[in-house]
Design a protein around this motif. Structure first.
Motif, PDB file in Angstrom:
ATOM      1  N   ILE A 114      15.565  96.378 109.524  1.00 23.45           N
ATOM      2  CA  ILE A 114      15.147  97.028 110.752  1.00 23.45           C
ATOM      3  C   ILE A 114      15.656  98.140 111.250  1.00 23.45           C
ATOM      4  CG2 ILE A 114      14.058  96.348 113.042  1.00 23.45           C
ATOM      5  CD1 ILE A 114      13.809  93.577 112.597  1.00 23.45           C
ATOM      6  N   PRO A 115      14.983  99.453 111.134  1.00 20.74           N
ATOM      7  CA  PRO A 115      15.744 100.429 111.594  1.00 20.74           C
ATOM      8  C   PRO A 115      16.195 100.479 113.065  1.00 20.74           C
ATOM      9  CG  PRO A 115      13.662 100.950 110.440  1.00 20.74           C
ATOM     10  CD  PRO A 115      13.680  99.413 110.893  1.00 20.74           C
ATOM     11  N   ASN A 116      17.116 101.042 113.366  1.00 16.65           N
ATOM     12  CA  ASN A 116      17.699 100.988 114.693  1.00 16.65           C
ATOM     13  C   ASN A 116      16.880 102.045 115.673  1.00 16.65           C
ATOM     14  OD1 ASN A 116      20.055  99.499 113.886  1.00 16.65           O
ATOM     15  ND2 ASN A 116      21.088 101.539 113.268  1.00 16.65           N
ATOM     16  N   SER A 117      15.796 102.543 115.166  1.00 13.35           N
ATOM     17  CA  SER A 117      14.863 103.313 115.951  1.00 13.35           C
ATOM     18  C   SER A 117      13.993 102.300 116.508  1.00 13.35           C
ATOM     19  CB  SER A 117      14.096 104.323 115.110  1.00 13.35           C
ATOM     20  OG  SER A 117      13.398 103.900 114.049  1.00 13.35           O
ATOM     21  N   ASN A 122       6.445  97.043 120.848  1.00 14.81           N
ATOM     22  CA  ASN A 122       5.493  97.965 120.360  1.00 14.81           C
ATOM     23  C   ASN A 122       5.936  98.600 119.080  1.00 14.81           C
ATOM     24  OD1 ASN A 122       3.561  97.539 122.325  1.00 14.81           O
ATOM     25  ND2 ASN A 122       4.542  99.083 123.933  1.00 14.81           N
ATOM     26  N   THR A 123       7.250  98.956 119.121  1.00 20.62           N
ATOM     27  CA  THR A 123       7.752  99.915 117.781  1.00 20.62           C
ATOM     28  C   THR A 123       7.814  98.653 116.772  1.00 20.62           C
ATOM     29  OG1 THR A 123       9.902  99.852 118.645  1.00 20.62           O
ATOM     30  CG2 THR A 123       8.657 101.816 118.841  1.00 20.62           C
ATOM     31  N   LEU A 124       8.039  97.553 117.040  1.00 24.41           N
ATOM     32  CA  LEU A 124       8.499  96.690 116.145  1.00 24.41           C
ATOM     33  C   LEU A 124       6.902  96.289 115.611  1.00 24.41           C
ATOM     34  CD1 LEU A 124      10.063  94.219 114.599  1.00 24.41           C
ATOM     35  CD2 LEU A 124       9.086  92.863 116.626  1.00 24.41           C
ATOM     36  N   GLU A 125       5.836  95.968 116.238  1.00 21.21           N
ATOM     37  CA  GLU A 125       4.495  95.960 115.797  1.00 21.21           C
ATOM     38  C   GLU A 125       4.194  97.082 114.757  1.00 21.21           C
ATOM     39  OE1 GLU A 125       1.605  95.688 118.875  1.00 21.21           O
ATOM     40  OE2 GLU A 125       2.207  93.705 119.673  1.00 21.21           O
ATOM     41  N   ARG A 126       4.526  98.206 114.939  1.00 20.90           N
ATOM     42  CA  ARG A 126       3.975  99.356 113.987  1.00 20.90           C
ATOM     43  C   ARG A 126       4.785  99.173 112.937  1.00 20.90           C
ATOM     44  NH1 ARG A 126       3.704 102.189 118.974  1.00 20.90           N
ATOM     45  NH2 ARG A 126       5.840 103.185 118.501  1.00 20.90           N
ATOM     46  N   PHE A 127       6.415  98.787 112.922  1.00 20.32           N
ATOM     47  CA  PHE A 127       7.159  98.706 111.820  1.00 20.32           C
ATOM     48  C   PHE A 127       6.574  97.504 110.891  1.00 20.32           C
ATOM     49  CE2 PHE A 127      10.967  96.680 109.806  1.00 20.32           C
ATOM     50  CZ  PHE A 127      11.329  97.608 109.030  1.00 20.32           C
ATOM     51  N   ILE A 128       6.309  96.436 111.563  1.00 16.48           N
ATOM     52  CA  ILE A 128       5.934  95.411 110.640  1.00 16.48           C
ATOM     53  C   ILE A 128       4.877  95.512 109.952  1.00 16.48           C
ATOM     54  CG2 ILE A 128       5.054  93.043 110.748  1.00 16.48           C
ATOM     55  CD1 ILE A 128       6.880  92.481 113.223  1.00 16.48           C
ATOM     56  N   LYS A 129       3.887  96.211 110.549  1.00 14.15           N
ATOM     57  CA  LYS A 129       2.363  96.561 109.773  1.00 14.15           C
ATOM     58  C   LYS A 129       2.739  97.518 108.593  1.00 14.15           C
ATOM     59  CE  LYS A 129      -2.224  98.179 110.485  1.00 14.15           C
ATOM     60  NZ  LYS A 129      -3.247  98.630 111.535  1.00 14.15           N
ATOM     61  N   GLU A 130       3.641  98.689 108.989  1.00 19.58           N
ATOM     62  CA  GLU A 130       3.929  99.455 107.778  1.00 19.58           C
ATOM     63  C   GLU A 130       4.499  98.798 106.609  1.00 19.58           C
ATOM     64  OE1 GLU A 130       5.869 102.581 109.823  1.00 19.58           O
ATOM     65  OE2 GLU A 130       4.157 103.280 110.802  1.00 19.58           O
TER      66      GLU A 130
END
Length: 234
Positions: A114-117, A122-130
């Motif tokens: 998981i990127p430190n960004s 909300n940012t987790l939701e986007r990362f999981i989808k991508e």
């Protein structure tokens, strides 16, 4: 009793001597509706958890009947959290009914950094989808995921059995700088009521010494945490 089963087709094609390999379906099973539980107070039993006691590679989150608490199942081991007065009582019994359950049987997982960004839900939701799309998972259908590592903070709650659900019927807490295991389910448009309101993810957790489990309301991830996506589901 209404049983909802969703199949997400994950395909991975390898161009090697004209041979292809197809990954199995990602099967998600659901009983009840999380929004009906929270907003309408639907506490009725939907499924007997004993049905899953001997099922291998079983992963699930949900709520116990009568709003008595939440549960989390990691690789076929169940963790129940029931708030009674000021005490959070934990046990590992499948001898309960659930008013809400979402589950999957997953034998193999793909581990990703998981990127430190990633700094919030909300940012987790986007990362999981991508990340899911990059690994050929159909994000139009629900799928499970795991997260492990040390969190900076988790805001959590456990339901308490009393009247209509409100903040007074929830035991709340904060977890600071602890290692956790998280199981979540992603549902892009949440038409199935897996998550709350317009959220795309529903996550339950336990800490490393299993003294706290609960539903994640908000969180701040720590550094170098791992996301795991399903590779083999039955």
């Amino acid at each position: 009793m209404k049983r909802l089963v969703i199949l997400s087709l994950a395909l991975m094609v390898f161009a090697c001597q004209n041979q292809t390999e197809e990954l199995p379906f990602i099967k998600v099973e659901q009983f009840g509706d999380y929004n009906a539980l929270i907003f309408k107070g639907d506490k009725s039993p939907k499924v007997d958890l004993l049905e899953y006691k001997n099922l291998k590679h079983f992963y699930a989150i949900g709520a116990l009947e009568e709003r008595r608490g939440y549960f989390l199942v990691l690789n076929s081991k169940i963790y129940n959290g029931v708030q009674e007065d000021i005490d959070l009582n934990l046990d590992n019994s499948f001898q309960n009914n659930a008013s809400f359950l979402v589950s999957s049987v997953v034998e193999e997982w793909l581990s990703l950094e998981i990127p430190n960004s990633i700094t919030d839900s909300n940012t987790l939701e986007r990362f999981i989808k991508e990340a899911a799309e990059e690994n050929e998972i159909d994000t139009n259908l629900p799928f499970p995921f795991l997260i492990t590592g040390k969190v900076s903070q988790i805001d959590w709650h456990i339901l308490r059995q009393a009247g209509s659900i409100s903040s007074e019927q929830k035991a709340k807490g904060k977890l600071i700088n602890e290692s956790v295991e998280i199981l979540g389910f992603f549902n892009s448009d949440n038409t199935l009521g897996i998550a709350l309101g317009d959220k795309q993810i529903n996550m339950h957790f336990k800490n490393s010494d299993t003294t706290v489990i609960g539903h994640i309301d908000d969180w701040v991830p720590g550094r170098n945490m791992k996301l795991q996506l399903p590779l083999k589901s039955f």
